[in-house]
Design a protein around this motif. Structure first.
Motif, mmCIF file in Angstrom:
data_model
loop_
_atom_site.group_PDB
_atom_site.id
_atom_site.type_symbol
_atom_site.label_atom_id
_atom_site.label_comp_id
_atom_site.label_asym_id
_atom_site.label_seq_id
_atom_site.Cartn_x
_atom_site.Cartn_y
_atom_site.Cartn_z
ATOM 1 N N THR A 36 -27.034 48.507 49.021
ATOM 2 C CA THR A 36 -26.941 49.927 49.370
ATOM 3 C C THR A 36 -27.942 50.282 50.450
ATOM 4 O OG1 THR A 36 -26.230 50.467 47.123
ATOM 5 C CG2 THR A 36 -27.077 52.277 48.472
ATOM 6 N N LEU A 37 -29.188 49.742 50.337
ATOM 7 C CA LEU A 37 -30.207 50.022 51.338
ATOM 8 C C LEU A 37 -29.810 49.480 52.698
ATOM 9 C CD1 LEU A 37 -33.012 51.067 52.062
ATOM 10 C CD2 LEU A 37 -33.954 48.859 51.354
ATOM 11 N N VAL A 38 -29.293 48.246 52.730
ATOM 12 C CA VAL A 38 -28.882 47.640 53.995
ATOM 13 C C VAL A 38 -27.761 48.444 54.640
ATOM 14 C CG1 VAL A 38 -27.787 45.613 55.032
ATOM 15 C CG2 VAL A 38 -29.633 45.318 53.366
ATOM 16 N N LYS A 39 -26.814 48.868 53.827
ATOM 17 C CA LYS A 39 -25.688 49.635 54.366
ATOM 18 C C LYS A 39 -26.153 50.984 54.882
ATOM 19 C CE LYS A 39 -22.157 47.435 51.456
ATOM 20 N NZ LYS A 39 -21.178 47.628 50.386
ATOM 21 N N THR A 40 -27.110 51.604 54.177
ATOM 22 C CA THR A 40 -27.638 52.887 54.634
ATOM 23 C C THR A 40 -28.298 52.738 55.999
ATOM 24 O OG1 THR A 40 -28.023 53.576 52.353
ATOM 25 C CG2 THR A 40 -29.193 54.785 54.074
ATOM 26 N N ILE A 41 -29.130 51.690 56.136
ATOM 27 C CA ILE A 41 -29.785 51.447 57.419
ATOM 28 C C ILE A 41 -28.759 51.188 58.513
ATOM 29 C CG2 ILE A 41 -31.330 49.880 58.661
ATOM 30 C CD1 ILE A 41 -32.829 49.455 56.035
ATOM 31 N N ALA A 42 -27.718 50.428 58.176
ATOM 32 C CA ALA A 42 -26.682 50.117 59.168
ATOM 33 C C ALA A 42 -25.971 51.375 59.641
ATOM 34 C CB ALA A 42 -25.670 49.138 58.567
ATOM 35 N N LEU A 66 -19.104 40.312 57.634
ATOM 36 C CA LEU A 66 -18.081 40.574 58.644
ATOM 37 C C LEU A 66 -17.439 41.926 58.405
ATOM 38 C CD1 LEU A 66 -16.392 39.677 61.041
ATOM 39 C CD2 LEU A 66 -14.861 38.507 59.458
ATOM 40 N N GLY A 67 -17.154 42.216 57.145
ATOM 41 C CA GLY A 67 -16.559 43.513 56.828
ATOM 42 C C GLY A 67 -17.490 44.650 57.187
ATOM 43 N N LEU A 68 -18.798 44.474 56.931
ATOM 44 C CA LEU A 68 -19.770 45.512 57.251
ATOM 45 C C LEU A 68 -19.823 45.772 58.751
ATOM 46 C CD1 LEU A 68 -22.008 47.421 56.344
ATOM 47 C CD2 LEU A 68 -23.614 45.517 56.498
ATOM 48 N N ILE A 69 -19.772 44.683 59.539
ATOM 49 C CA ILE A 69 -19.779 44.844 60.993
ATOM 50 C C ILE A 69 -18.550 45.608 61.463
ATOM 51 C CG2 ILE A 69 -19.643 43.589 63.184
ATOM 52 C CD1 ILE A 69 -21.297 41.384 61.908
ATOM 53 N N ILE A 70 -17.405 45.278 60.888
ATOM 54 C CA ILE A 70 -16.176 45.984 61.261
ATOM 55 C C ILE A 70 -16.288 47.458 60.915
ATOM 56 C CG2 ILE A 70 -13.710 46.190 60.762
ATOM 57 C CD1 ILE A 70 -13.634 43.180 60.349
ATOM 58 N N ILE A 125 -19.046 49.246 60.717
ATOM 59 C CA ILE A 125 -19.964 49.895 61.654
ATOM 60 C C ILE A 125 -19.267 50.189 62.974
ATOM 61 C CG2 ILE A 125 -22.075 49.554 63.010
ATOM 62 C CD1 ILE A 125 -23.193 47.948 60.684
ATOM 63 N N VAL A 126 -18.504 49.219 63.476
ATOM 64 C CA VAL A 126 -17.781 49.409 64.731
ATOM 65 C C VAL A 126 -16.810 50.578 64.619
ATOM 66 C CG1 VAL A 126 -16.116 48.363 66.313
ATOM 67 C CG2 VAL A 126 -18.028 47.014 65.458
ATOM 68 N N LEU A 127 -16.108 50.659 63.504
ATOM 69 C CA LEU A 127 -15.152 51.751 63.313
ATOM 70 C C LEU A 127 -15.849 53.096 63.239
ATOM 71 C CD1 LEU A 127 -12.679 50.139 60.729
ATOM 72 C CD2 LEU A 127 -12.250 50.633 63.140
ATOM 73 N N VAL A 172 -17.184 58.277 65.655
ATOM 74 C CA VAL A 172 -18.232 59.233 66.015
ATOM 75 C C VAL A 172 -18.225 59.513 67.507
ATOM 76 C CG1 VAL A 172 -20.724 59.573 66.134
ATOM 77 C CG2 VAL A 172 -19.701 58.715 64.041
ATOM 78 N N ARG A 173 -18.117 58.452 68.307
ATOM 79 C CA ARG A 173 -18.100 58.648 69.757
ATOM 80 C C ARG A 173 -16.856 59.409 70.203
ATOM 81 N NH1 ARG A 173 -21.783 55.574 72.645
ATOM 82 N NH2 ARG A 173 -20.495 55.738 74.504
#
Length: 334
Positions: free
Chosen positions: A17-23, A134-138, A140-142, A147-148
């Motif tokens: 959870t902490l890692v995902k929050t930071i990401a 890999l799923g987390l990176i995807i 973040i990209v989404l 947001v942009r």
């Protein structure tokens, strides 16, 4: 030992959870970080600063020199209020204020995705297949993409067509000329901005164009010399306050920014108008310059380059009866 397994599982879940929050925080901060890191050191710091009277929150019309849009002000003393030529309310559309199809869809998608990432469900929590790196990176990209995209529509909503249509003059066909600093009527700003390019209510005369061109060079020179007293004679108190702040930051870093070889290449009038006794003129400027930051003690190059570059900005000048033109705002172009 169930207690140890339970403790380890709880710790592991907390860590994820902490890692995902930071990401997520980094993903949302990325556009801002990129914008800040790409800011130039020249006068104004590559930011949009100042005020344009009641048109501060309206986008100036596009011109041949600056055919795109201008950035909203990062720094301004003005506040939206009565009498301001603010953006008209959006009506429906993709991200319209009234809801809009994609507006509600994106808001729900983004909100659900962020909550899912924070609480272990993932952006597509129900699918259960994106818990890996890999799923987390995807994810973040989404999130960054959404947001942009939302930020882009937000900027367009705050610079709508109504701001252009409501201007005293439309962009219209414009002539563009080339000129250099110190040029005469034919080769200077008087020709560079193109007389009659915009049929503005306030008539901008040859002497005014020459004053704009002269201010372009004088402001850059005073900035490079860190001459605050001179800047007070060239710009409004608001703009000088920003310059003083930027100069103080340079001194804190033991650095000094030098802008030399300033030469106007092209320019044209965006709009000119009166507000009470104050006259305003917004012009687009494309100019060459050498922009470098050096160590205050050794003179070693810290940032920038010895090679000349080109910049396009939109400057607004203001004057009152009996006074000379002063720099009132600088806006970056998109």
């Amino acid at each position: 030992m169930p207690g140890i397994w339970e403790t380890n599982m709880n710790f592991s879940q907390w860590s994820r959870t902490l890692v995902k929050t930071i990401a997520v925080v980094l993903a949302l901060a990325l556009p801002t970080a990129l914008a800040i890191s790409s800011a130039d050191a020249r006068v104004g710091g590559g930011l949009s600063s100042g005020s344009r009277g009641s048109r501060t929150f309206s986008a100036p019309p596009s011109t041949t020199t600056a055919p795109g849009s201008t950035s909203q002000f990062n720094r301004t003393y003005s506040q939206p209020g009565a009498g301001m030529n603010t953006a008209a309310p959006a009506r429906g559309g993709l991200f319209g204020r009234g809801g809009g199809f994609l507006g509600g869809l994106a808001a729900g998608f983004l909100g659900a995705g962020l909550l899912g990432m924070l609480f272990g469900g993932g952006l597509f929590g129900g699918l259960g297949g994106l818990s890996s790196i890999l799923g987390l990176i995807i994810q973040i990209v989404l999130v960054v993409f959404v947001v942009r995209l939302a930020m882009s529509w937000w900027q367009r909503r705050n610079a709508p067509q109504a701001a252009y249509a409501g201007a005293d003059t439309g962009p219209g066909p414009q002539k563009s000329y080339r000129s250099g600093l110190g040029g005469g009527l034919g080769s200077g700003l008087g020709g560079g901005f193109g007389f009659g390019a915009n049929n503005a209510p306030l008539e901008i005369k040859p002497d005014d164009y020459e004053a704009f061109e002269r201010l372009l060079g004088d402001v850059q020179a005073a900035w490079s010399n860190e001459d605050v007293a001179k800047l007070h004679t060239l710009a409004t108190p608001e703009m000088v306050s920003y310059f003083e702040r930027d100069l103080a930051e340079n001194r804190a870093r033991n650095a000094v920014n030098k802008v030399t070889n300033v030469k106007l290449l092209q320019g044209d009038l965006a709009e000119a108008w009166r507000e009470g006794e104050t006259e305003y003129a917004t012009v687009a400027l494309r100019f060459a310059l050498t922009d470098k930051t050096v160590d205050r003690n050794t003179g070693a190059l810290v940032a920038g380059s010895e090679q000349p570059g080109e910049v396009t900005e939109v400057w607004t000048f203001a004057r009152r009866p009996g006074s000379a033109w002063e720099l009132s705002a600088i806006q970056q172009t998109n």
